[in-house]
Design a protein around this motif. Structure first.
Motif, mmCIF file in Angstrom:
data_model
loop_
_atom_site.group_PDB
_atom_site.id
_atom_site.type_symbol
_atom_site.label_atom_id
_atom_site.label_comp_id
_atom_site.label_asym_id
_atom_site.label_seq_id
_atom_site.Cartn_x
_atom_site.Cartn_y
_atom_site.Cartn_z
ATOM 1 N N SER A 126 101.130 35.676 14.467
ATOM 2 C CA SER A 126 100.474 36.042 15.710
ATOM 3 C C SER A 126 98.965 35.955 15.542
ATOM 4 O O SER A 126 98.449 36.142 14.447
ATOM 5 N N LYS A 178 95.038 37.146 15.839
ATOM 6 C CA LYS A 178 94.442 38.451 15.575
ATOM 7 C C LYS A 178 94.071 39.123 16.898
ATOM 8 O O LYS A 178 93.447 38.519 17.747
ATOM 9 N N TYR A 179 94.468 40.355 17.023
ATOM 10 C CA TYR A 179 94.182 41.114 18.225
ATOM 11 C C TYR A 179 93.188 42.219 17.892
ATOM 12 O O TYR A 179 93.000 42.587 16.738
ATOM 13 N N THR A 204 105.141 38.193 21.670
ATOM 14 C CA THR A 204 103.908 37.409 21.640
ATOM 15 C C THR A 204 103.450 37.154 23.063
ATOM 16 O O THR A 204 104.180 36.572 23.863
ATOM 17 N N TYR A 244 96.685 34.511 26.462
ATOM 18 C CA TYR A 244 95.740 34.309 25.370
ATOM 19 C C TYR A 244 94.316 34.099 25.851
ATOM 20 O O TYR A 244 93.376 34.179 25.070
ATOM 21 N N SER A 280 90.217 37.533 25.434
ATOM 22 C CA SER A 280 89.906 37.863 24.055
ATOM 23 C C SER A 280 89.368 39.285 23.974
ATOM 24 O O SER A 280 88.891 39.834 24.965
ATOM 25 N N SER A 283 93.820 44.387 22.547
ATOM 26 C CA SER A 283 94.920 44.630 21.628
ATOM 27 C C SER A 283 96.192 43.951 22.124
ATOM 28 O O SER A 283 96.287 43.525 23.278
ATOM 29 N N LYS A 284 97.175 43.872 21.239
ATOM 30 C CA LYS A 284 98.452 43.278 21.611
ATOM 31 C C LYS A 284 99.111 44.053 22.747
ATOM 32 O O LYS A 284 99.720 43.474 23.648
ATOM 33 N N GLU A 297 97.542 45.776 25.120
ATOM 34 C CA GLU A 297 96.840 45.454 26.360
ATOM 35 C C GLU A 297 97.309 44.113 26.916
ATOM 36 O O GLU A 297 97.499 43.954 28.123
ATOM 37 N N HIS A 298 97.528 43.135 26.037
ATOM 38 C CA HIS A 298 98.059 41.846 26.483
ATOM 39 C C HIS A 298 99.430 42.018 27.134
ATOM 40 O O HIS A 298 99.747 41.357 28.122
#
Length: 465
Positions: A341, A343-344, A362, A366, A369, A372-373, A375-376
Motif C-alpha cells: 500500500s 504511504k498514508y 486499498t 489516491y 494526499s 490517513s488510510k 480518511e481515504h
C-alpha cells in the motif's frame, strides 16, 4: 478568557472560552456515534426524515428498543470503533422508558451522552433534573421556528411555550445546549429570533440544516416548502457574524458552497467536512448502525461488516460494467494482495480498532494526499453512497467548479423547482481542490474539556490557559 493563540508552525488557533470548552481550527476525524432508539415521538414535524415511521405504529422501526439492545450497541461503539461520544435519538429520546439507565451506562463505559431532542417533556423541571442526575452531558435542541410557526411546523399547539420553559429549566440546571434549525420555508423569517434564543441560552453551537430529501422525505417533501438558496444566504450571513462574535460555532449543513459568499464557506458542512466535526458521526460505525437490524427493536444485532461494504460494491460493479470497467475495478480490488500500500498520513491512536478492520482495504481516492488510510475510506464511502443515492446531483454547470470534489451538489427537486440559476461555479487561484478542509481550516469549532486529552497534544493543552 476568550483570547486566542496561534502556533506559527502549524497555524493552530485555540481560544479558551470558559474552561469548559475551546474554539479551535484544528481538525481531527470525529469519535462520535449515533443510536436511534425507535421512531416513537411526541411531535409530528413535517420535515422529519422518519415522518412515516413515526406515524405508522406498525413500522418495524417505530417501537423503542429494549435497554439490553441499546446497551449492546453502545458497547460495540466503544469496543469495535473506539468512539467516546454518542448522540442518542428517537423519535424523541426523552420519552424512552429506560433513558436514565442508558445515560448512566454510557457514562460508565466512556461514551459522553448527548440527547437530540425537542425538549417538550423537559418543561417539567422535575423531569429535567433527572437528566442532570443521570449524567447527561448536553442537549442538541431542535428549534424549528418561534411561537405559532414552531407549533405549526411540529404539529402541536403550545409546543413552543413548553420548549421555552424547558430551556429555562436547563439554564437553571446548568446543562449545556446546542441548536438545530432545519431551513424550511416556514422558519426563514424566524431565523433572527432563533439566533437570539441561541444567544440568550448560551448555545455552544448552532446548526442551520438544509431541508433534505432523504429518508421518508424522498416521498414526502413538498417543493413549496423548499426555500430558495439565495434567500437563505441573505438571511443567514449577518446572523453567522452575530453568533461567531459571541463565540458560538455556526454550521451550515447540506448546502452547496456557491450559495454563500466566500467569507462564509468555512461554515459549510457537506458530507466530507462533517468527518471533521466532533459533534457529527464517525462514518465507519455509521455504515453499520444504518443497517435495518440496528434500527429495529425486534431484530438481532448483526455482525460488523462495515469495512467490507465498499469491496462488495466494487464486485457488484465488476459484474455490471463493460470490459474496461471490469478490468479497472478488478485490478483495484486485488491490489492489496499483490502490492504494498502507498504511504498514508499517520492515524490517531484512537482509530486503531477501525484500522485493524481495514488491513485488506486499498482506497481508490489516491488523488488526495496527506490523509490517513481511514480518511481515504471515509472519502470513498461518500463517493459510493453518492452513486447509490440519487437525491442530489452535480448539475452540468457544476462540472466547471474548482471545488466540485468537496461539495455534495444540489438537491434534484431544488433544480426541478427553481432551475439552475442558484449554481455559481467557484474558481480557485490554485486550481481544483479535493481537500475537504480547504475552507474548513478557517472555521473555529467547539472542543469540550472532556475531549482535550485525545484531541490536543500536550503542548497544545499547555496553551489552553
Amino acid at each position: 478568557m476568550g483570547g486566542g493563540r496561534k502556533d506559527s508552525q502549524n497555524n493552530i488557533i485555540i481560544k479558551n472560552i470558559n474552561n469548559d470548552f475551546v474554539l479551535t481550527n484544528k481538525k481531527l476525524p470525529t469519535r462520535r456515534g449515533v443510536i436511534w432508539l425507535g421512531q416513537t415521538c411526541n411531535l409530528n414535524c413535517y420535515f422529519c426524515y422518519f415522518k412515516e415511521r413515526i406515524e405508522d405504529k406498525s413500522h418495524p422501526e417505530h417501537p423503542f428498543f429494549t435497554l439490553t439492545k441499546a446497551k449492546e450497541i453502545c458497547k460495540i461503539f466503544v469496543d469495535d470503533y473506539g468512539l467516546n461520544s454518542i448522540d442518542i435519538q428517537g423519535g424523541e429520546p426523552t420519552i424512552y422508558p429506560h433513558i436514565f439507565e442508558l445515560i448512566e451506562y454510557c457514562n460508565k463505559i466512556g461514551l459522553k451522552p448527548t440527547l437530540i431532542t425537542n425538549l417538550i417533556s423537559l418543561a417539567n423541571v422535575n423531569h429535567a433534573k433527572k437528566f442532570k442526575d443521570a449524567g447527561i452531558y448536553d442537549f442538541l435542541v431542535s428549534l424549528q421556528g418561534v411561537g405559532e410557526t414552531y407549533d405549526k411546523v411540529v404539529g402541536k399547539n403550545g409546543a413552543f411555550n413548553k420548549q421555552m420553559q424547558a430551556l429555562e429549566n436547563l439554564a437553571n440546571l446548568e446543562i449545556p445546549i446546542r441548536v438545530n434549525a432545519v431551513l424550511s420555508n416556514e422558519i426563514i423569517n424566524d431565523l433572527e429570533k432563533i439566533t437570539q434564543i441561541a444567544l440568550d441560552y448560551n448555545a455552544r453551537a448552532v446548526n442551520f440544516i438544509g431541508y433534505n430529501n432523504t429518508g421518508d422525505q424522498k416521498m414526502l417533501r413538498d417543493k413549496y416548502k423548499i426555500p430558495y438558496y439565495d434567500i437563505i444566504a441573505q438571511k443567514l450571513e449577518p446572523l453567522i457574524d452575530k453568533l461567531e462574535s459571541n463565540h458560538i460555532e455556526v454550521n451550515l449543513r447540506f448546502l452547496p458552497f456557491c450559495v454563500v459568499n466566500e467569507k462564509y464557506r468555512k461554515n459549510i458542512q457537506n458530507s466530507t467536512q462533517m468527518l471533521y466535526d466532533n459533534h457529527e458521526w464517525e462514518s465507519s460505525s455509521r455504515l453499520w448502525i444504518d443497517r435495518p437490524n440496528q434500527r429495529r427493536a425486534k431484530e438481532d444485532i448483526e455482525k460488523r461488516r462495515t469495512i467490507y461494504y465498499l469491496s462488495r460494491f466494487k464486485l457488484h460493479k465488476i459484474y455490471r460494467g463493460n470490459l474496461r470497467e471490469k478490468f479497472i475495478w478488478f485490478a483495484k480490488f486485488i491490489k492489496p494482495f499483490i502490492t504494498f500500500s502507498p504511504k498514508y498520513a499517520p492515524i490517531p491512536a484512537y482509530q486503531k480498532p477501525i484500522l485493524e478492520k481495514m488491513r485488506f482495504y486499498t482506497p481508490d481516492t489516491y488523488f488526495r494526499s496527506g490523509f490517513s488510510k481511514i480518511e481515504h475510506f471515509y472519502f470513498e464511502q461518500k463517493e459510493v453512497l453518492e452513486q447509490l443515492n440519487k437525491s442530489k446531483i452535480h448539475h452540468q454547470k457544476c462540472q466547471s467548479c474548482d471545488i466540485k470534489e468537496i461539495c455534495d451538489g444540489f438537491a434534484c427537486d431544488f433544480i426541478d423547482e427553481f432551475g439552475s440559476n442558484a449554481i455559481k461555479p467557484i474558481k480557485i487561484a490554485n486550481g481544483k481542490q479535493s481537500n475537504p478542509r480547504f475552507y474548513l481550516k478557517d472555521q473555529l469549532k467547539v472542543i469540550e474539556k472532556e475531549e482535550w486529552e485525545w484531541f490536543f497534544s500536550k503542548d497544545e493543552i499547555s496553551r489552553i490557559k
